[in-house]
Design an enzyme around this catalytic site. Structure first.
Site, short mmCIF file in Angstrom:
data_model
loop_
_atom_site.label_atom_id
_atom_site.label_comp_id
_atom_site.label_asym_id
_atom_site.label_seq_id
_atom_site.Cartn_x
_atom_site.Cartn_y
_atom_site.Cartn_z
CG MET A 1 41.22 33.29 30.14
SD MET A 1 39.95 31.92 30.74
CE MET A 1 41.23 30.60 31.19
CB CYS A 2 45.54 36.69 28.30
SG CYS A 2 45.46 36.51 26.54
N GLY A 3 46.48 35.74 31.01
CA GLY A 3 46.51 36.25 32.42
C GLY A 3 47.56 37.29 32.76
NE ARG A 32 43.05 34.82 33.50
CZ ARG A 32 41.69 35.03 33.45
NH1 ARG A 32 40.82 34.34 34.19
NH2 ARG A 32 41.02 35.61 32.48
CB THR A 149 50.15 33.61 31.08
OG1 THR A 149 49.00 34.02 31.63
CG2 THR A 149 51.22 33.59 32.02
#
Lengths: 299, 227
Positions: A1-3, A32, A149
Site C-alpha cells: 500500500m505505502c504512504g 499505510r 512509509t
C-alpha cells in the site's frame, strides 16, 4: 500500500520548524506503511566546490572522526562531518566522484544514501515513529522534505529497499504503487550508465529521472517523458535541490491529496496526514489529476 | 442534537451510537466535529436520522447508508456513499474517486467536483454533481441516474447498462457502448426532478443525455448459432 508525504516551503517562515511540521505527517501514514520509513530533507546547502554525502554504517558506534580524517588526508581537502545515529553527513570540499571513490576505498561497507549539495536521506526498517525519533526528525530545518512509509510489495523489507530512492545528485523520489516495466527499463538504464543497488521498481523510476536530468532536460521535460515511459500504477513525489513535484499515472488508483497556502505546498496519500499543518483549515485542498504533474521550484 | 468530537471519541464509538438508533430513534439530529480525514465515518446507518460531519472526511464515509441523511461539510475521500441503499448523502466540497460506487438507491449530491470512477457500477442510486467528474465514471453502470453540471472525463459510461447519464458541459470521451441519445420530454422531466431534489438551479434543456447503445450486453440473434 505505502504512504507518501511531502512538504515544500514557499518562503522562510517555517524553515526552522520543517521537521517539526513534517514528523506528524509521516507518522499519520503508519497505517499505510508500517514496515519501513524514510525521508529526504533539503537544507543546510554546502558552498560551491563542496559535496554532501549522507552515509550509513551498520555499527551505531562507528568512528566517523577517523574516517573523516583519513578522507581529508587522501583527498587533501577539508572534510566536515556530523553524526546522526548510525548515519553521518560528510561535507567534503571536493567533487562527488572523488569523494565517493575515496569513501569506497577507505570504508567499502559504508552505504551512501544520498549525495548532493542539499539533500540528506535517512531511512530504516521499522515503525515511522521510531525512525522519526531515531534521527530526531522534529529538530530538523530545511526548505522541503519528502517521506515514505512502506508496506512492501515488489521487493524485500530491507533498509536498502525502503524509500526515498536517490540515484543522482540532489534527486530523490518516493513512490506509492507498482511499476510493471521496471525490469526492462532497469536494463536499459544500466546500459546508459545508471547504477542500481536494489531490485526495487521505485528505484528504477528514480534512475529514469536521473538519466533524463543528466541529459540536460528540465524537471518538467523529464516528467513529461516519464509519463510516457513508465508503465504501472504510481503516485510520485519528487525532490530536487530547488524543487518539488507530484505526479500521478493515468489510471490514478493510488491516492493523493494536496494542500496549498501562501506559505507551503503539502502532499500526502491521505488527508489525515495534512491535518496538523498550520492554516490547513483555510488551505486550498485538492486531488491531483490523473496523468498530470505539479511542480514548484525556487527561482 | 447530539455531537461527537472525533478528536476525543473514536469513529467506532460514533458509528455505534448511530447504529443504536436503528430500532427506536432517540435523537433525530447528530453531528461530528474534527473528522480530520478519518475513514469510515457514519458507515452502515439504518435509521431515519440526520448526520452532519463538520470538516473533511476520509474513505467510505456514509457507505452502505440506508434511510439516513448524511451531510459532509467539507471534502470526502474515496468511496463516499459506496453501496448506499437509500437516504441522502450530500458532500459540500469535492469527492475523491469512486463516489457512489455500486450504490443501489438513494440520492448522492456532490456540490463540488468528483474524482475518477464516480458512480462506478452504480445499481440504482441517483448521483447529482454540481461540478465535474473524472475519468471512467459510471463504468458498468447498471441503473439509476448520473447528472453532471460540469464536464465529464475520459471514457464516460464504458460498458454501460441502463443508467441515464446527463451532462451539461463537455465529455472528454465516451467509453465503449456509450452514446449520446435524444433528450425527450420524459428525460427533461426526470432531470428537472433530480436537479430540484439536489437544490441546483440549472436549465435542464442545456444538458445532453448519454446512454447505452446496448450492443455489448444484450443477446444478438446473429450469434444464435454459437450456442
Amino acid at each position: 500500500m505505502c504512504g507518501i508525504v511531502g512538504l515544500y516551503l514557499k518562503n522562510d517562515k517555517y524553515q526552522n520548524s520543517l521537521g517539526e511540521l513534517f514528523e506528524p505527517m509521516l507518522i499519520a501514514m503508519t497505517d499505510r506503511g508500517p514496515d519501513s520509513a524514510g525521508f529526504a530533507i533539503y537544507g543546510d546547502e554546502v558552498a560551491e566546490g563542496w559535496v554532501k554525502l549522507t552515509v550509513r554504517h551498520v555499527e551505531e558506534d562507528f568512528d566517523w572522526a577517523t574516517l573523516a580524517d583519513q578522507m581529508s588526508s587522501v583527498l587533501n581537502c577539508k572534510v566536515d562531518w556530523m553524526q546522526n545515529a548510525n548515519v553521518a553527513v560528510l561535507k567534503v570540499n571536493s567533487d562527488e566522484a572523488s569523494a565517493r571513490a575515496c569513501l569506497l576505498e577507505l570504508c567499502p561497507e559504508a552505504l551512501v544514501l544520498s549525495a548532493g549539495a542539499s539533500i540528506e536521506i535517512l531511512k530504516e526498517v521499522g515503525l515511522p515513529e521510531n525512525i522519526a525519533s531515531k534521527f530526531n526528525l522534529s529538530g530538523m530545518k530545511g526548505t522541503h522534505i519528502i517521506g515514505h512509509t512502506r508496506m512492501a510489495t515488489e521487493s524485500a523489507v530491507t533498509m536498502e529497499g525502503s524509500h526515498p530512492f536517490s540515484t543522482g545528485s540532489d534527486l530523490c523520489l518516493v513512490h506509492n504503487g507498482s511499476l510493471s516495466n521496471h525490469n526492462r527499463l532497469r536494463d536499459k538504464l544500466k546500459r546508459e550508465g545508471i547504477t542500481f543497488v536494489t531490485e526495487n521498481d521505485s528505484e528504477v523510476a528514480a534512475g529514469y529521472l536521473t538519466w533524463r536530468l543528466n541529459q540536460g532536460e528540465t524537471l518538467k521535460e523529464a516528467l513529461e517523458h516519464a509519463l510516457k515511459d513508465l508503465d504501472g500504477f504510481f503516485t510520485f513525489t519528487i525532490g530536487t535541490k530547488d524543487g518539488f513535484a507530484v505526479m500521478r499515472d493515468p489510471i490514478a488508483c493510488k491516492p493523493a491529496v494536496m494542500a496549498e497556502t501562501e506559505d507551503y505546498v503539502a502532499m500526502a496519500s491521505e488527508y489525515q496526514a495534512l491535518t496538523t499543518l498550520p492554516g490547513i483549515e483555510n488551505a486550498k485542498v485538492w486531488e491531483p489529476e490523473p496523468a498530470t504533474f505539479y511542480i514548484w521550484e525556487r527561482k | 442534537m447530539k455531537t461527537f468530537d472525533l478528536a476525543v471519541s473514536t469513529v467506532r464509538e460514533f458509528n455505534q451510537a448511530l447504529h443504536d438508533e436503528k430500532n427506536i430513534v432517540t435523537e433525530k439530529e447528530w453531528a461530528a466535529t474534527n473528522p480530520k480525514g478519518m475513514h469510515n465515518i457514519a458507515v452502515g446507518l439504518d435509521a431515519d436520522i440526520a448526520v452532519d460531519i463538520h470538516g473533511h472526511a476520509g474513505y467510505f464515509c456514509a457507505g452502505m447508508n440506508k434511510t439516513a441523511a448524511v451531510t459532509i461539510h467539507g471534502n470526502a475521500g474515496q468511496g463516499v456513499a459506496e453501496n448506499m441503499m437509500s437516504g441522502v448523502v450530500r458532500v459540500k466540497g469535492d469527492a475523491s474517486q469512486a463516489a457512489g460506487a455500486t450504490a443501489h438507491g438513494g440520492l448522492l449530491v456532490i456540490e463540488g467536483n468528483a474524482g475518477a470512477r464516480c458512480g462506478i457500477s452504480m445499481k440504482g442510486v441517483d448521483i447529482v454533481v454540481k461540478g465535474s467528474i473524472g475519468h471512467m465514471s459510471c463504468f458498468m453502470g447498471q441503473s439509476g441516474s448520473l447528472v453532471v453540471c460540469g464536464d465529464a472525463g475520459e471514457a464516460l459510461g464504458d460498458s454501460l447498462y441502463e443508467v441515464h447519464i446527463y451532462v451539461k458541459g463537455t465529455v472528454k470521451s465516451l467509453g465503449a457502448d456509450c452514446i449520446e441519445k435524444e433528450m425527450r420530454e420524459e428525460h427533461i422531466a426526470e432531470l428537472t426532478g433530480l436537479l430540484e431534489k439536489a437544490g441546483f438551479d440549472e436549465d435542464p434543456s442545456a444538458f445532453k443525455r448519454y446512454g447505452s447503445a446496448r450492443q455489448l450486453y444484450t443477446f444478438k440473434v446473429d450469434n444464435a448459432s454459437a450456442y
